[in-house]
Scaffold this active site. Structure first.
Site, PDB file in Angstrom:
ATOM      1  N   ASP A   1      32.263  43.285  42.604  1.00  0.00           N
ATOM      2  CA  ASP A   1      33.048  43.439  41.376  1.00  0.00           C
ATOM      3  C   ASP A   1      32.106  43.425  40.177  1.00  0.00           C
ATOM      4  OD1 ASP A   1      34.841  43.493  39.307  1.00  0.00           O
ATOM      5  OD2 ASP A   1      36.120  41.906  40.089  1.00  0.00           O
TER       6      ASP A   1
ATOM      7  N   HIS B   1      36.449  45.578  42.260  1.00  0.00           N
ATOM      8  CA  HIS B   1      37.386  44.907  41.376  1.00  0.00           C
ATOM      9  C   HIS B   1      38.821  44.969  41.881  1.00  0.00           C
ATOM     10  CE1 HIS B   1      38.866  43.217  37.675  1.00  0.00           C
ATOM     11  NE2 HIS B   1      39.611  44.275  37.428  1.00  0.00           N
TER      12      HIS B   1
ATOM     13  N   TYR C   1      51.085  41.498  33.869  1.00  0.00           N
ATOM     14  CA  TYR C   1      49.748  41.866  33.391  1.00  0.00           C
ATOM     15  C   TYR C   1      49.626  41.494  31.912  1.00  0.00           C
ATOM     16  CZ  TYR C   1      45.332  44.318  32.946  1.00  0.00           C
ATOM     17  OH  TYR C   1      44.012  44.608  32.730  1.00  0.00           O
TER      18      TYR C   1
ATOM     19  N   SER D   1      42.962  40.861  37.646  1.00  0.00           N
ATOM     20  CA  SER D   1      42.149  41.210  36.472  1.00  0.00           C
ATOM     21  C   SER D   1      42.691  40.466  35.255  1.00  0.00           C
ATOM     22  CB  SER D   1      42.143  42.724  36.281  1.00  0.00           C
ATOM     23  OG  SER D   1      41.186  43.121  35.354  1.00  0.00           O
TER      24      SER D   1
END
Length: 734
Positions: free
Chosen positions: A670, A705, A507, A587
């Site tokens: 989303d 999302h 991430y 994301s």
């Protein structure tokens, strides 16, 4: 953007067996790897797909004297018939391609079996009752239960499956009044961020007529007598702009139960700062409404303001307690007029401070728990104790302190993993947490605050043998020599022949830390011989704010360097090889792996970015995007524009490049990261692809999302993604 197993003991690697405190990643020198047999041949090459036509427009923007073309700007008009038809054609292509993959049905059956287990979330006590969320592994959505005691017969309070039989309305959150008499619950269409909240009487399990609409991100807070609700609300988006309308003009309202929502009164607003947002928190003694303010979603920029309203003084106005955006301030709770916060003020690894609101001057603030060598990830005030969760080489360690900062004890955890929870009220005698690892399903523990003992409450039974796998944590040098940690999970006895199909993920954004967690669907990948690697790159918070800031704004390239170095390490140490190495992220992680693909297409055999931010020159114009400028930077700043231009996935697609297989996934609901990011990148990659590897776009329906919110959706989406990786990286599914 707030929302890893036969392990090898090779150079720079250490089997994960027990916590070992460290201030940062520790370098471990590795012997030269032994000679290995040549890797197996790469996966088979597929015929080049015929892609739907995506026209190019003559659109150019100029930034600081640099002209930047945007030929797919028309795909931003997501409600147009032309874009709608193009998306349908793309989904049809993806259906055709993925539907023909060998072993997909068998994989889907196995994933369905793995996820069909009974799961519990940590209970919470409100008034005389316990409440918890329960999933039976059969129905699409979890349910809410209550009982007078942990060993008493529970009763069903809320069943979202009965409210929405087809799962189109997703269970979006729960807020229970401190008295336990009423609760509020949220529903969202397709799992999107826009939510409507309803109120329910616990004794009768019937809904009240009240409905609170246009809520995002922040759960409502009930008053103790449950006759009122404080909640954050946004203006309704214009029709057709639900996915792209920017967040603005957030306000906190008070709703009196039994009255129309149109009569709700504004408690707090800042029309002079339309981008500011407000998170309401009612203290457990019901004395104060604490208002946490952020520019963008609270937490996204890592700096907050704090105000409070004295609820026992009718007619009083909110009082500013912290009026400078100078640090993170996370409210933990109060002991009367003394408020406790975790903060980065003067502490890159965070510390705990106390502010007496009767004497709020900064020189009166008291340090309760000083900054330590390990970063604080979580903290709570429960039972007149402070429970502090720190990160030790990207896994959790927990300790208890009194309200003066005296350490009471370490909380003994079952192993190496993550232990979220430890919530509760100031007078509670117990608290609960969940412990999970890469191959350890989340078990719920009761923690006795007086004795410090943990006892299991609920332990899930998943249909696999955890002893068949193991996790190793390795430390490798980044491009600049910094030691970066990575967890590798695989079957025991993993061969070092360079042929192991491996999925690498990270991430590394917004100071958010990635710690071990269990995913039942992942087991289907691991038990067939796949490898899972989680790398804790800079940009995250695993080693505190310094780790975060090292890959922020004009330094964003550092995150990509760390991720690519992880892939190179896996190849050099014969865990895998480029044809067998895949990358995925969601994301901010989707943005990461797409950017890594642009910089090193030769390193990967397949890449799957989910809900990624791919147009880094226009992200601030849509949905939640403006709040991410704290980490990504702004196009107005020349140095930050240069960094954005250099790392933007969309703007670094190169015609004539042989890209590996790519599956871009996004969702039709989303609101957080508009699907247009994936649309534009898919069109650009399909036009640029010089090889035969497929470039696919999957637009998931009735999903938000985080993907689908129902059990059925999760099984379908997970089996599709793992089947894609298996086909491209050479993992046999049958």
């Amino acid at each position: 953007m707030r929302t890893a197993i036969a392990l090898l003991v090779v150079g720079c690697s250490a089997p994960v067996t027990a916590p070992a405190p460290a201030a940062g990643p520790r370098p471990v020198e590795a012997p030269a790897p032994a000679a290995q047999p040549p890797p197996p041949p790469p996966p088979p090459v597929h015929a080049r797909p015929s892609y739907p036509h995506a026209r190019t427009g003559d659109v150019t923007d100029t930034f600081h004297g640099t002209a930047v073309a945007d030929p797919y700007r028309w795909l931003e008009d997501m409600g147009s018939p032309e874009v709608g038809q193009w998306v349908r054609d793309e989904n049809a292509l993806t259906d055709s391609y993925l539907g023909a993959l060998p072993g997909r049905e068998a994989l889907q059956r196995r994933i369905a079996e793995l996820v069909s287990y009974e799961a519990f979330r940590a209970p919470t006590r409100r008034g005389p009752r316990y409440f918890w969320v329960h999933g039976d592994g059969k129905h699409n959505q979890p349910t809410v239960w209550t009982a007078a005691a942990l060993d008493a017969a529970p009763s069903l309070v809320l069943d979202p499956n009965a409210i929405s039989t087809d799962g189109s309305l997703a269970f979006a959150g729960l807020s229970i009044g401190h008295s336990g008499k009423r609760l509020a619950y949220g529903l969202s269409i397709g799992g999107g961020d826009w939510q409507t909240w309803r109120l329910r009487d616990v004794a009768t399990t019937r809904d009240l007529p009240d409905e609170l609409a246009h809520i995002k991100y922040y759960r409502p807070e009930l008053t103790r007598d449950a006759t009122g609700v404080y909640y954050s609300r946004f203006p309704p988006p214009p029709p057709g702009k639900e996915l792209t309308e920017t967040d603005h003009d957030c306000k906190i309202y008070f709703h009196k139960v039994g009255t129309p929502a149109g009569r709700d009164t504004v408690v707090y607003e800042r029309p002079d700062h339309p981008t500011w947002q407000f998170e309401p928190i009612v203290t457990r003694d019901d004395r104060y409404l604490v208002i946490i303010t952020g520019d963008g979603q609270v937490g996204d920029r890592g700096v907050e303001l704090v105000s409070y309203l004295d609820l026992q003084r009718p007619g009083s106005k909110p009082v500013a307690l912290i009026d400078q955006y100078d640090a993170e301030y996370r409210f933990l709770g109060n002991d009367g007029p003394v408020f406790y916060f975790v903060t980065t003020l003067g502490a890159a690894n965070k510390r705990v401070i106390a502010i007496d609101i009767r004497r709020p001057a900064r020189e009166r603030w008291q340090e309760v728990i000083a900054e330590g060598p390990n970063a604080i990830q979580g903290a709570s005030l429960v039972g007149h104790q402070l429970i502090i969760t720190t990160l030790q080489d990207a896994h959790h360690a927990v300790a208890a302190y009194d309200l003066h900062g005296k350490k009471l004890r370490d909380v003994e955890l079952p192993g190496i993993g993550s232990a979220p929870g430890f919530g509760g009220g100031p007078d509670d005698k117990e608290t609960f947490y969940t412990f999970a690892g890469f191959t350890m399903p989340g078990a719920v523990y009761r923690y006795d605050l007086a004795t410090g003992t943990s006892t299991p409450w609920k332990s899930p039974q998943v249909a696999f043998d955890p002893s068949s796998f193991e996790t190793t944590q390795v430390f490798f040098p980044g491009k600049d020599g910094t030691k970066v940690p990575m967890f590798i999970t695989a079957k025991k006895g993993l061969p070092h022949d360079g042929g192991n199909p491996t999925i690498l993920t990270a991430y590394g954004f917004g100071g958010i830390s990635s710690t071990p967690r269990f995913d039942a669907a992942r087991v289907a990948w691991l038990e067939r011989g796949g490898v899972y690697a989680l790398v804790n790159i800079r940009g995250g918070g695993e080693y505190g704010e310094a780790w975060h800031l090292a890959a922020r704004r004009e330094h964003r390239q550092v995150a990509y360097d760390d991720f690519l170095a992880a892939g190179d390490w896996l190849v050099a140490n014969k865990i895998t090889s480029p044809p067998h190495l895949g990358a995925t992220g969601a994301s901010g992680g989707g943005m990461l792996v797409a950017g890594a693909l642009m910089q090193r297409p030769d390193l990967f055999g397949a890449v799957l970015p989910h809900a990624g931010v791919h147009d880094l020159l226009r992200f601030q114009l849509f949905g939640q995007g403006a709040g991410w400028q704290g980490d990504l930077g702004t196009i107005e700043n020349p140095a930050e524009f240069a960094a954005l231009r250099a790392t933007s996935p969309l703007h670094n697609v190169r015609a004539g490049t042989h890209y590996p297989a790519v599956l871009l996934t996004t969702a039709d609901h989303d609101v957080r990261v508009a699907p247009l990011h994936s649309y534009k990148l898919a069109a650009a990659l399909q036009a640029a692809q010089a090889g035969a590897a497929p470039i696919l776009l999957r637009v998931e329906t009735a999903s938000g999302h985080g993907g689908g919110t129902t059990r059925t959706q999760a099984i379908d989406q997970q089996s599709e993604r793992y089947a894609f990786f298996a086909a491209q990286l050479g993992l046999k599914l049958e």
